[in-house]
Design a protein around this motif. Structure first.
Motif, PDB file in Angstrom:
ATOM      1  N   LEU A  57       0.823  -1.209   0.000  1.00 57.13           N
ATOM      2  CA  LEU A  57       0.000   0.000   0.000  1.00 57.13           C
ATOM      3  C   LEU A  57       0.858   1.262   0.000  1.00 57.13           C
ATOM      4  CD1 LEU A  57      -2.927  -1.172   2.282  1.00 57.13           C
ATOM      5  CD2 LEU A  57      -2.897  -0.913  -0.209  1.00 57.13           C
ATOM      6  N   SER A  58       2.024   1.196   0.598  1.00 56.62           N
ATOM      7  CA  SER A  58       2.937   2.332   0.568  1.00 56.62           C
ATOM      8  C   SER A  58       3.302   2.681  -0.875  1.00 56.62           C
ATOM      9  CB  SER A  58       4.201   2.014   1.378  1.00 56.62           C
ATOM     10  OG  SER A  58       5.141   3.046   1.244  1.00 56.62           O
ATOM     11  N   LYS A  59       3.521   1.656  -1.693  1.00 60.16           N
ATOM     12  CA  LYS A  59       3.855   1.892  -3.114  1.00 60.16           C
ATOM     13  C   LYS A  59       2.726   2.588  -3.853  1.00 60.16           C
ATOM     14  CE  LYS A  59       7.053  -1.948  -3.667  1.00 60.16           C
ATOM     15  NZ  LYS A  59       7.304  -3.250  -4.304  1.00 60.16           N
ATOM     16  N   THR A  60       1.485   2.308  -3.468  1.00 61.26           N
ATOM     17  CA  THR A  60       0.350   2.878  -4.205  1.00 61.26           C
ATOM     18  C   THR A  60       0.217   4.387  -4.007  1.00 61.26           C
ATOM     19  OG1 THR A  60      -1.318   2.517  -2.484  1.00 61.26           O
ATOM     20  CG2 THR A  60      -0.932   0.711  -4.040  1.00 61.26           C
ATOM     21  N   ILE A  61       0.639   4.902  -2.855  1.00 63.31           N
ATOM     22  CA  ILE A  61       0.475   6.339  -2.620  1.00 63.31           C
ATOM     23  C   ILE A  61       1.664   7.174  -3.107  1.00 63.31           C
ATOM     24  CG2 ILE A  61      -1.086   5.977  -0.660  1.00 63.31           C
ATOM     25  CD1 ILE A  61       1.280   6.824   1.176  1.00 63.31           C
ATOM     26  N   LYS A  62       2.795   6.525  -3.368  1.00 61.07           N
ATOM     27  CA  LYS A  62       4.004   7.281  -3.715  1.00 61.07           C
ATOM     28  C   LYS A  62       3.855   8.192  -4.933  1.00 61.07           C
ATOM     29  CE  LYS A  62       7.530   5.752  -0.912  1.00 61.07           C
ATOM     30  NZ  LYS A  62       8.376   4.602  -0.783  1.00 61.07           N
ATOM     31  N   PRO A  63       3.240   7.763  -6.027  1.00 58.37           N
ATOM     32  CA  PRO A  63       3.115   8.687  -7.168  1.00 58.37           C
ATOM     33  C   PRO A  63       2.316   9.950  -6.825  1.00 58.37           C
ATOM     34  CG  PRO A  63       2.639   6.437  -7.847  1.00 58.37           C
ATOM     35  CD  PRO A  63       2.746   6.429  -6.347  1.00 58.37           C
ATOM     36  N   VAL A  69       4.200  16.762  -3.219  1.00 50.95           N
ATOM     37  CA  VAL A  69       5.389  17.336  -2.569  1.00 50.95           C
ATOM     38  C   VAL A  69       6.131  18.254  -3.538  1.00 50.95           C
ATOM     39  CG1 VAL A  69       7.668  16.759  -1.625  1.00 50.95           C
ATOM     40  CG2 VAL A  69       5.645  15.489  -0.886  1.00 50.95           C
ATOM     41  N   GLN A  70       6.268  17.828  -4.780  1.00 52.95           N
ATOM     42  CA  GLN A  70       6.977  18.660  -5.752  1.00 52.95           C
ATOM     43  C   GLN A  70       6.261  19.986  -5.976  1.00 52.95           C
ATOM     44  OE1 GLN A  70       7.360  15.695  -8.905  1.00 52.95           O
ATOM     45  NE2 GLN A  70       9.550  15.487  -8.455  1.00 52.95           N
TER      46      GLN A  70
END
Length: 169
Positions: A57-63, A69-70
């Motif tokens: 689930l951590s991978k799913t929110i990264k994009p 953040v940018q």
């Protein structure tokens, strides 16, 4: 063109004080603090029961987090990320995030002993009993098996904080 904000992120074993320090640092710099635990809890309430579920689930929110953040950094605001940078690949993600918007960064490496981390986890279990199924010696040992201290060849701006216990807020 406005100068981008600086990105602050943390490396340290479970219980090292990353979340507590991120809160303090955000206040010190009047920065936006973004917490992985909070994003995961909001998007996947009650769905993370194992470390493998957390990883997936951590991978799913990264994009989504990366773009968010940018945008904040490009507006000139500093960002403190309470996301782990505990492996070389996790740190590479932060480095790419910064490179794409040409912003400065600071990796704070909280280098505590296993005993210090376990002691702080014990305190956290008392303060936050709902975390007891994760904040224990067995999970600590498993998660720590993946830990990779930052290395000079990663070319990161590292602040090394050794053996410094932190009080939980």
């Amino acid at each position: 063109m406005q100068q981008p904000g600086r990105l602050f992120f943390f490396c340290g074993k479970m219980g090292a004080g990353k979340s507590t320090r991120s809160t303090l640092l955000a206040a010190d710099y009047n920065a936006v603090r973004i917490s992985e635990d909070e994003w995961l809890a909001a998007h996947y309430p009650g769905q993370i029961q194992t470390f493998d579920e957390y990883l997936a689930l951590s991978k799913t929110i990264k994009p989504f987090v990366k773009g968010h953040v940018q945008q904040i950094l490009l507006s000139g605001v500093h960002v403190v990320m309470d996301f782990p940078a505990n492996t070389k690949s996790q740190r590479a993600w932060f480095k790419t995030l910064c490179a794409e918007v040409n912003c400065a960064h600071q990796l704070i490496f909280l280098d505590l002993t296993d005993e210090q981390c376990l002691s702080q986890l014990a305190k956290r279990r008392l303060e936050q009993p709902q975390r007891a199924h994760f904040d224990n010696a067995q999970v600590f040992a498993h998660v720590s098996s993946f830990f990779e201290p930052p290395q000079d060849d990663e070319q990161l701006n590292i602040l090394h904080v050794a053996n410094s216990s932190v009080q939980h807020a």
